[in-house]
Design a protein around this motif. Sequence first.
Motif, PDB file in Angstrom:
ATOM      1  N   MET A   1       0.825  -1.189   0.000  1.00 57.05           N
ATOM      2  CA  MET A   1       0.000   0.000   0.000  1.00 57.05           C
ATOM      3  C   MET A   1       0.867   1.251   0.000  1.00 57.05           C
ATOM      4  O   MET A   1       1.820   1.363   0.778  1.00 57.05           O
ATOM      5  CB  MET A   1      -0.906   0.025   1.237  1.00 57.05           C
ATOM      6  CG  MET A   1      -1.675   1.326   1.409  1.00 57.05           C
ATOM      7  SD  MET A   1      -2.522   1.407   3.003  1.00 57.05           S
ATOM      8  CE  MET A   1      -3.022   3.121   3.011  1.00 57.05           C
ATOM      9  N   ILE A   2       0.568   2.209  -0.866  1.00 60.58           N
ATOM     10  CA  ILE A   2       1.255   3.483  -0.903  1.00 60.58           C
ATOM     11  C   ILE A   2       0.479   4.470  -0.046  1.00 60.58           C
ATOM     12  O   ILE A   2      -0.743   4.594  -0.158  1.00 60.58           O
ATOM     13  CB  ILE A   2       1.362   4.002  -2.350  1.00 60.58           C
ATOM     14  CG1 ILE A   2       2.169   3.008  -3.200  1.00 60.58           C
ATOM     15  CG2 ILE A   2       2.004   5.380  -2.379  1.00 60.58           C
ATOM     16  CD1 ILE A   2       2.220   3.365  -4.656  1.00 60.58           C
ATOM     17  N   LEU A   3       1.189   5.190   0.821  1.00 57.57           N
ATOM     18  CA  LEU A   3       0.507   6.139   1.692  1.00 57.57           C
ATOM     19  C   LEU A   3      -0.071   7.292   0.881  1.00 57.57           C
ATOM     20  O   LEU A   3       0.585   7.817  -0.019  1.00 57.57           O
ATOM     21  CB  LEU A   3       1.490   6.700   2.725  1.00 57.57           C
ATOM     22  CG  LEU A   3       1.954   5.753   3.828  1.00 57.57           C
ATOM     23  CD1 LEU A   3       2.884   6.489   4.773  1.00 57.57           C
ATOM     24  CD2 LEU A   3       0.787   5.184   4.591  1.00 57.57           C
ATOM     25  N   PRO A   4      -1.286   7.710   1.206  1.00 60.47           N
ATOM     26  CA  PRO A   4      -1.861   8.873   0.521  1.00 60.47           C
ATOM     27  C   PRO A   4      -1.195  10.156   0.985  1.00 60.47           C
ATOM     28  O   PRO A   4      -0.311  10.145   1.849  1.00 60.47           O
ATOM     29  CB  PRO A   4      -3.336   8.822   0.949  1.00 60.47           C
ATOM     30  CG  PRO A   4      -3.317   8.113   2.266  1.00 60.47           C
ATOM     31  CD  PRO A   4      -2.192   7.109   2.181  1.00 60.47           C
ATOM     32  N   THR A   5      -1.616  11.276   0.441  1.00 58.94           N
ATOM     33  CA  THR A   5      -1.069  12.560   0.857  1.00 58.94           C
ATOM     34  C   THR A   5      -1.451  12.843   2.309  1.00 58.94           C
ATOM     35  O   THR A   5      -2.410  12.291   2.835  1.00 58.94           O
ATOM     36  CB  THR A   5      -1.609  13.685  -0.038  1.00 58.94           C
ATOM     37  OG1 THR A   5      -3.051  13.693   0.041  1.00 58.94           O
ATOM     38  CG2 THR A   5      -1.182  13.493  -1.482  1.00 58.94           C
ATOM     39  N   GLY A   6      -0.672  13.698   2.933  1.00 57.60           N
ATOM     40  CA  GLY A   6      -0.960  14.077   4.310  1.00 57.60           C
ATOM     41  C   GLY A   6      -0.090  13.396   5.336  1.00 57.60           C
ATOM     42  O   GLY A   6      -0.204  13.689   6.532  1.00 57.60           O
ATOM     43  N   TYR A   7       0.788  12.491   4.895  1.00 52.23           N
ATOM     44  CA  TYR A   7       1.691  11.814   5.822  1.00 52.23           C
ATOM     45  C   TYR A   7       3.081  12.442   5.751  1.00 52.23           C
ATOM     46  O   TYR A   7       3.501  12.934   4.700  1.00 52.23           O
ATOM     47  CB  TYR A   7       1.773  10.323   5.502  1.00 52.23           C
ATOM     48  CG  TYR A   7       0.582   9.535   5.986  1.00 52.23           C
ATOM     49  CD1 TYR A   7       0.557   8.993   7.264  1.00 52.23           C
ATOM     50  CD2 TYR A   7      -0.516   9.332   5.155  1.00 52.23           C
ATOM     51  CE1 TYR A   7      -0.536   8.267   7.710  1.00 52.23           C
ATOM     52  CE2 TYR A   7      -1.618   8.608   5.597  1.00 52.23           C
ATOM     53  CZ  TYR A   7      -1.620   8.081   6.868  1.00 52.23           C
ATOM     54  OH  TYR A   7      -2.706   7.367   7.317  1.00 52.23           O
ATOM     55  N   SER A   8       3.806  12.388   6.850  1.00 51.12           N
ATOM     56  CA  SER A   8       5.148  12.963   6.915  1.00 51.12           C
ATOM     57  C   SER A   8       6.144  12.110   6.138  1.00 51.12           C
ATOM     58  O   SER A   8       5.893  10.934   5.831  1.00 51.12           O
ATOM     59  CB  SER A   8       5.597  13.060   8.378  1.00 51.12           C
ATOM     60  OG  SER A   8       5.801  11.763   8.920  1.00 51.12           O
ATOM     61  N   ASP A   9       7.290  12.705   5.847  1.00 54.59           N
ATOM     62  CA  ASP A   9       8.365  11.954   5.187  1.00 54.59           C
ATOM     63  C   ASP A   9       8.827  10.797   6.067  1.00 54.59           C
ATOM     64  O   ASP A   9       9.164   9.721   5.550  1.00 54.59           O
ATOM     65  CB  ASP A   9       9.541  12.882   4.885  1.00 54.59           C
ATOM     66  CG  ASP A   9       9.240  13.884   3.785  1.00 54.59           C
ATOM     67  OD1 ASP A   9       8.269  13.671   3.024  1.00 54.59           O
ATOM     68  OD2 ASP A   9       9.978  14.879   3.684  1.00 54.59           O
ATOM     69  N   ASP A  10       8.838  11.002   7.384  1.00 52.71           N
ATOM     70  CA  ASP A  10       9.250   9.925   8.294  1.00 52.71           C
ATOM     71  C   ASP A  10       8.261   8.764   8.245  1.00 52.71           C
ATOM     72  O   ASP A  10       8.658   7.592   8.279  1.00 52.71           O
ATOM     73  CB  ASP A  10       9.353  10.444   9.724  1.00 52.71           C
ATOM     74  CG  ASP A  10      10.615  11.262   9.950  1.00 52.71           C
ATOM     75  OD1 ASP A  10      11.491  11.276   9.066  1.00 52.71           O
ATOM     76  OD2 ASP A  10      10.723  11.896  11.024  1.00 52.71           O
ATOM     77  N   ALA A  11       6.971   9.083   8.174  1.00 55.93           N
ATOM     78  CA  ALA A  11       5.960   8.028   8.078  1.00 55.93           C
ATOM     79  C   ALA A  11       6.153   7.228   6.792  1.00 55.93           C
ATOM     80  O   ALA A  11       6.073   5.992   6.797  1.00 55.93           O
ATOM     81  CB  ALA A  11       4.558   8.629   8.118  1.00 55.93           C
ATOM     82  N   ARG A  12       6.415   7.919   5.711  1.00 59.91           N
ATOM     83  CA  ARG A  12       6.630   7.234   4.433  1.00 59.91           C
ATOM     84  C   ARG A  12       7.878   6.365   4.478  1.00 59.91           C
ATOM     85  O   ARG A  12       7.883   5.246   3.963  1.00 59.91           O
ATOM     86  CB  ARG A  12       6.729   8.250   3.298  1.00 59.91           C
ATOM     87  CG  ARG A  12       5.433   8.977   3.047  1.00 59.91           C
ATOM     88  CD  ARG A  12       5.534   9.983   1.900  1.00 59.91           C
ATOM     89  NE  ARG A  12       4.295  10.737   1.815  1.00 59.91           N
ATOM     90  CZ  ARG A  12       3.186  10.271   1.240  1.00 59.91           C
ATOM     91  NH1 ARG A  12       3.180   9.068   0.696  1.00 59.91           N
ATOM     92  NH2 ARG A  12       2.086  11.005   1.217  1.00 59.91           N
TER      93      ARG A  12
END
Length: 215
Positions: A1-12
């Motif tokens: 799953m690719i994270l949608p917009t709104g997540y931090s670079d660290d979360a990604r």
Amino acid sequence: MILPTGYSDDARALWDAATALNRAAAAVSPAAAGLPPLLFFTDPVRTPRPWETAARLPTGAGVVYRAFGVEDAVRIGRRLREATERAGVKLLVGLDAGLAEAVAADGLHLPEREAAWAAVIRADHPDWLLTAAWHGGAVRTDVLDALVLSPVFPAGGASADKPALGVIAFGEKARRAAVPVYALGGIRPDRTELLMQSGACGLAGVEAVQSAFAA
């Protein structure tokens, strides 16, 4: 799953590394494919509002709720259950099978010293996801779904007084284990690249996950 917009670079960084590790582990051990790639370990002191982090986790991730005997454990557990169900996230409870039943958890996480009870728990709850902490000692794995090996890097909390394994020693132990193994302890977004060839089935963390998936 690719994270949608709104997540931090660290979360990604954490999620991309965790899912990449999980895919690589599943290619060797198909059982890894059914495991959450990323586990958020709660702590009453370091993660006082764990449901907020749980609500932000990606679908397919997991939470290990460690109540450590707090008085309002059931209330917090139910709040976590609500958040994880909405997010499509697995909920495991640390050690306390009664609490896991009370909050309708998806499974149980055992300390290494209690891992011998896994067979009894499996018999009572055949559908539960069962994991156990591991520090490299002898652990019965035939009734466990995964182990959580720590600390990989210097860590805080209960692992603060334990020497870090390092990536090489972690990889050697993980590859010899009979079940998939998570990496825990000092996991940070800037260290994930070091673990890419480690054989870990995913990543686990406390404060790093909370910080990365903060609103």
